[in-house]
Scaffold this motif. Structure first.
Motif, PDB file in Angstrom:
ATOM      1  N   VAL A 178       0.876  -1.204  -0.015  1.00  0.00           N
ATOM      2  CA  VAL A 178      -0.013  -0.060   0.111  1.00  0.00           C
ATOM      3  C   VAL A 178       0.846   1.244  -0.037  1.00  0.00           C
ATOM      4  CG1 VAL A 178      -1.775   1.092   1.510  1.00  0.00           C
ATOM      5  CG2 VAL A 178      -1.849  -1.077   1.562  1.00  0.00           C
ATOM      6  N   SER A 179       1.745   1.331   0.857  1.00  0.00           N
ATOM      7  CA  SER A 179       2.595   2.553   1.134  1.00  0.00           C
ATOM      8  C   SER A 179       3.460   2.871  -0.165  1.00  0.00           C
ATOM      9  CB  SER A 179       3.531   2.552   2.384  1.00  0.00           C
ATOM     10  OG  SER A 179       4.442   1.733   2.232  1.00  0.00           O
ATOM     11  N   VAL A 180       3.974   1.817  -0.632  1.00  0.00           N
ATOM     12  CA  VAL A 180       4.810   2.085  -2.116  1.00  0.00           C
ATOM     13  C   VAL A 180       3.923   2.182  -3.182  1.00  0.00           C
ATOM     14  CG1 VAL A 180       6.494   0.748  -3.409  1.00  0.00           C
ATOM     15  CG2 VAL A 180       6.480   0.272  -1.010  1.00  0.00           C
ATOM     16  N   ARG A 181       2.564   1.541  -3.325  1.00  0.00           N
ATOM     17  CA  ARG A 181       1.859   1.917  -4.215  1.00  0.00           C
ATOM     18  C   ARG A 181       1.328   3.283  -4.302  1.00  0.00           C
ATOM     19  NH1 ARG A 181      -3.717  -1.132  -3.530  1.00  0.00           N
ATOM     20  NH2 ARG A 181      -4.032   0.690  -2.319  1.00  0.00           N
ATOM     21  N   ALA A 182       1.191   4.059  -3.166  1.00  0.00           N
ATOM     22  CA  ALA A 182       1.022   5.461  -3.695  1.00  0.00           C
ATOM     23  C   ALA A 182       2.285   6.165  -4.148  1.00  0.00           C
ATOM     24  CB  ALA A 182       0.842   5.867  -2.094  1.00  0.00           C
ATOM     25  N   GLN A 183       3.423   5.891  -3.707  1.00  0.00           N
ATOM     26  CA  GLN A 183       4.678   6.264  -4.257  1.00  0.00           C
ATOM     27  C   GLN A 183       4.662   6.334  -5.585  1.00  0.00           C
ATOM     28  OE1 GLN A 183       7.939   4.510  -2.423  1.00  0.00           O
ATOM     29  NE2 GLN A 183       7.644   5.161  -0.497  1.00  0.00           N
ATOM     30  N   ASN A 186       1.923   8.329  -7.379  1.00  0.00           N
ATOM     31  CA  ASN A 186       2.369   9.856  -7.388  1.00  0.00           C
ATOM     32  C   ASN A 186       3.232  10.044  -8.710  1.00  0.00           C
ATOM     33  OD1 ASN A 186       0.367  10.576  -5.414  1.00  0.00           O
ATOM     34  ND2 ASN A 186       1.822  10.274  -3.900  1.00  0.00           N
TER      35      ASN A 186
ATOM     36  N   GLU B  56       1.794  -4.464   5.970  1.00  0.00           N
ATOM     37  CA  GLU B  56       2.423  -4.760   4.688  1.00  0.00           C
ATOM     38  C   GLU B  56       3.458  -5.778   4.906  1.00  0.00           C
ATOM     39  OE1 GLU B  56       3.311  -0.743   2.624  1.00  0.00           O
ATOM     40  OE2 GLU B  56       3.871  -0.490   4.773  1.00  0.00           O
ATOM     41  N   ALA B 272      -2.481   6.547   2.052  1.00  0.00           N
ATOM     42  CA  ALA B 272      -2.037   6.128   0.922  1.00  0.00           C
ATOM     43  C   ALA B 272      -3.136   5.128  -0.034  1.00  0.00           C
ATOM     44  CB  ALA B 272      -0.914   5.102   1.082  1.00  0.00           C
ATOM     45  N   ARG B 283      -3.435  14.064  -4.416  1.00  0.00           N
ATOM     46  CA  ARG B 283      -2.446  13.632  -4.441  1.00  0.00           C
ATOM     47  C   ARG B 283      -2.556  12.419  -3.291  1.00  0.00           C
ATOM     48  NH1 ARG B 283       2.490  14.190  -6.542  1.00  0.00           N
ATOM     49  NH2 ARG B 283       4.409  13.385  -5.345  1.00  0.00           N
ATOM     50  N   LEU B 284      -1.859  11.463  -3.372  1.00  0.00           N
ATOM     51  CA  LEU B 284      -1.804  10.418  -2.565  1.00  0.00           C
ATOM     52  C   LEU B 284      -1.032  10.812  -1.278  1.00  0.00           C
ATOM     53  CD1 LEU B 284      -2.575   7.137  -4.113  1.00  0.00           C
ATOM     54  CD2 LEU B 284      -3.993   8.241  -2.813  1.00  0.00           C
ATOM     55  N   GLU B 286       2.154   9.910   0.928  1.00  0.00           N
ATOM     56  CA  GLU B 286       3.054   8.683   0.657  1.00  0.00           C
ATOM     57  C   GLU B 286       3.886   8.633   2.111  1.00  0.00           C
ATOM     58  OE1 GLU B 286       6.146   9.773  -2.235  1.00  0.00           O
ATOM     59  OE2 GLU B 286       4.964  10.333  -3.602  1.00  0.00           O
ATOM     60  N   ILE B 287       4.199   7.250   2.274  1.00  0.00           N
ATOM     61  CA  ILE B 287       5.023   7.019   3.533  1.00  0.00           C
ATOM     62  C   ILE B 287       6.360   7.003   2.694  1.00  0.00           C
ATOM     63  CG2 ILE B 287       5.708   5.344   5.274  1.00  0.00           C
ATOM     64  CD1 ILE B 287       2.765   4.417   5.218  1.00  0.00           C
TER      65      ILE B 287
END
Lengths: 337, 348
Positions: A178-183, A186, B56, B272, B283-284, B286-287
């Motif tokens: 999830v967190s990487v998907r957002a990166q 974007n 995750e 996210a 814009r999402l 981000e982490i």
């Protein structure tokens, strides 16, 4: 003029059990700078369509145009020349990178195929790495040293190396956390803003598609059943299948999840080897009528949608046949063309 | 036997936990040293309740599930501390033979990939019969009848005909139904489902989640759903537990956690997640970075290198779990010190 178009495109495969009609009679246009989503469940033909547009799967019928030029029957040499305009990103960022090549070599490959000089390649690769957020040191390392998200950045850098007009992205973020998907999402939006590249975004994940796409094509068993602006489709799906897909997508909001109408679509996708007669969706459709089993609905326009053309293939679509009071109150006419 | 006839002494406290895990620790013995894949994890599941464990890849959620089932690949993984109590009995102390009688009967599990959970050379009907024969043997005819009934219960269309099909003849969704039929065959007290719908299409996912909730309502079993998908959490769970790098970082009821995520990681996950109906084209959030490998977790809080609000203490010490509200816990120094401010809604 659209950058990438298909007209009446069909892809059929001969199998021992008969002809598999993976893609049937699809029209599609991707304009400059826009993101078009191709959604549907496994087996709906979305990936095959993506491959056919790249000439990686043979078109049985129809035409494919890149910048107005018909590429459907181009020979191998001529096809390589249009590769600089249409590129692809794959779902599995590891399977699509050569494990024995350094990252720098992988990103530079399209450039060397296109005949760039070594010094130019080096400069361009460094520029691309910076653009997708890879550290310069990464270029000498190998794909297995990177996480899934970093690998997808490598794939994106390679796809953008030759400044393509359009990139076909086949489930580019489905394998990512999830967190990487957002990166990555974007990053794709940023790159689009910078370069004006168009994306054909193939995905089964409706929330991602809704987030990133301007227009949508919804596919079911090889055919487009609905198309139009993403926003319009989201607010008011016209095809019962689109409505069912939206209803089935889990919403990350517990209060909304409890209150929204929860109608689960019954049954499973029929075999594409023997698609149902009439409308392919009638076997699962909650609104099916006798006519649906007999006569296949054509993709037709819905009027009253302003400048945005919207199409649906349904005899009894939701927009025409179930007007809601607020629609009639504002005087908007939803009529079939 | 006298025990059974004895009158109940005092009424039980409300909703006692069926399954109660406390301070569970799983260590991986590797060449890189001993790594804590699960670090002092505590959780409880009551009858009829659904707990979602979310996180995750590599956060330890699947390995926790395997530890509950005593199915850890041993070596390298081993339970090195804590207890898993199911209806009062500590499963970590059972012999393998005793555990085999618990597994599939009191505690059952569903895996992500139904194809690899099923035996490809046995018919699906026979595989259901085998589970029944193992825990609740009866005449072959009676067991077959029960297997068929289970297949109808999980809505396999045309069950009689499908009984003699092999897994490769069924779709992924149908195979997952067979796996569910096997899991509920002996009416388990608790069902652990590890990413049960991740491999399935969205309409089939909705069917399977509905089915699991229905079966739960009918049998009152406790359900643990392990997922990376916050949508699945919101649609199914009563409570949610967020894991990061082998540790619980936050838990609470779904409403409380989604309304006011406290831990910066939970807040990051929510920001996210594009939501099908809530967010427009923005814009999402981000982490930054990615989940660290267990072998090189940072000192102090494991999330400090990705955290937007980390301060000196986060790099020096590891935050313990605190309870900012009843039935709510979080492991974060920032929340501990200035709680309210960081409890603002996502995106604020």
């Amino acid at each position: 003029m659209a950058i990438l178009s298909a007209r009446s495109l069909s892809v059929h495969f001969d199998t021992p059990r008969g002809t598999l009609q993976a893609v049937n009679d699809v029209d599609l246009d991707v304009e400059a700078g826009e993101t078009v989503g191709l959604v549907g469940e496994s087996g709906c033909g979305k990936s095959t369509l993506g491959k056919a547009l790249m000439r990686l799967a043979p078109a049985t019928e129809g035409r494919i145009f890149v910048n107005g030029r018909d590429i459907t029957r181009l020979g191998k040499g001529a096809i390589d020349a249009i590769r600089s305009e249409v590129q692809m990103i794959f779902q599995d960022p590891y399977g699509s990178l050569n494990p024995r090549h350094s990252v720098g070599k992988i990103i530079g490959q399209p450039l060397s195929v296109a005949g760039w000089k070594r010094a130019d390649i080096k400069a361009r690769v460094a520029e691309l790495a910076a653009k997708v957020g890879l550290p310069e040191a990464a270029l000498d390392r190998f794909p297995h040293e990177f996480s899934g998200g970093q690998r997808q950045r490598i794939g994106i850098a390679r796809a953008l190396a030759l400044n393509p007009k359009v990139v076909i992205c086949d489930e580019p973020v489905s394998a990512l956390d999830v967190s990487v998907r957002a990166q990555v999402i974007n990053l794709m939006k940023d790159l689009q803003a910078q370069t004006g590249v168009s994306f054909l975004f193939i995905s089964h994940d409706l929330s991602v598609v809704e987030h990133i796409c301007d227009r949508l094509l919804v596919m079911y068993l090889g055919r487009v059943v609905e198309s139009g602006r993403a926003e319009d489709i989201w607010r008011r799906p016209a095809h019962p299948y689109t409505a069912a897909l939206l209803a089935a997508a889990p919403v990350a909001n517990p209060r909304l999840a409890r209150t929204r109408a929860h109608k689960t679509l019954q049954g499973e996708l029929p075999s594409p080897l023997s698609p149902p007669q009439g409308c392919a969706f009638h076997t699962r459709c909650p609104l099916a009528q006798p006519r649906c089993a007999a006569e296949r609905p054509l993709l037709r326009g819905l009027a009253g949608q302003g400048a945005a053309p919207r199409q649906v293939a349904c005899h009894f679509d939701l927009v025409d046949h179930q007007r809601t009071p607020d629609v009639t109150a504002t005087g908007t006419a939803y009529v079939s063309a | 036997m006298a025990l059974i006839d004895a009158p109940p002494l005092t009424p039980l406290p409300p909703a006692p936990a069926l399954l109660s895990v406390s301070d569970l620790e799983v260590t991986l013995f590797t060449r890189a040293g001993q790594l804590k894949a699960v670090d002092r994890l505590s959780l409880e599941v009551a009858a009829g309740e659904t707990l979602a464990i979310v996180g995750e890849s590599g956060c330890g959620k699947s390995i926790s599930a395997l530890a509950l089932m005593r199915l850890l690949p041993e070596p390298p993984a081993k339970i090195t501390g804590g207890s898993v109590r199911l209806a009062g009995r500590d499963l970590t102390r059972l012999s393998e033979g005793e555990m085999q009688r618990v597994r599939g009967k009191d505690l059952a599990m569903i895996f992500q990939d139904p194809m690899s959970a099923l035996n490809p050379v046995l018919t699906v009907g026979r595989q259901i019969v085998e589970v029944i024969a193992r825990h609740d043997p009866a005449s072959h005819r009676a067991m077959q009848a029960r297997a068929l009934e289970l297949m109808r219960k999980v809505r396999i269309p045309d069950a009689e005909r499908r009984f003699n099909d092999y897994p490769h003849q069924l779709s992924g969704g149908m195979n997952q139904r067979i796996v569910i039929a096997m899991a509920i065959a002996c009416q388990p007290k608790v069902l652990v489902a590890d990413e049960p719908t991740t491999a399935l299409d969205v309409t089939i996912q909705a069917q399977i989640l509905d089915l699991m909730k229905e079966l739960q309502a009918e049998t009152g079993m406790g359900l643990i759903i392990i997922t990376h998908d916050l949508g699945v959490v919101a649609e199914t769970a009563d409570r949610v537990l967020v894991m990061y790098a082998g540790r619980k970082v936050e838990d609470g009821t779904v409403d409380a956690v989604f309304d006011r995520p406290l831990h910066p990681y939970t807040r990051g996950l929510m920001g996210a997640t594009p939501s099908a109906t809530l967010q427009p084209h923005g814009r999402l959030a981000e982490i930054p970075g990615s989940v660290p490998a267990l072998a090189d977790l940072p000192a102090g809080c494991a999330f400090n290198n990705r955290c937007p609000i980390a301060f000196a203490r986060c790099f020096a010490e590891r935050p313990g779990l605190t309870m900012p509200a009843p039935a709510r816990s979080v492991a974060c120094f920032a929340v501990e010190q200035e709680g309210v401010r960081h409890g603002d809604p996502v995106g604020a």
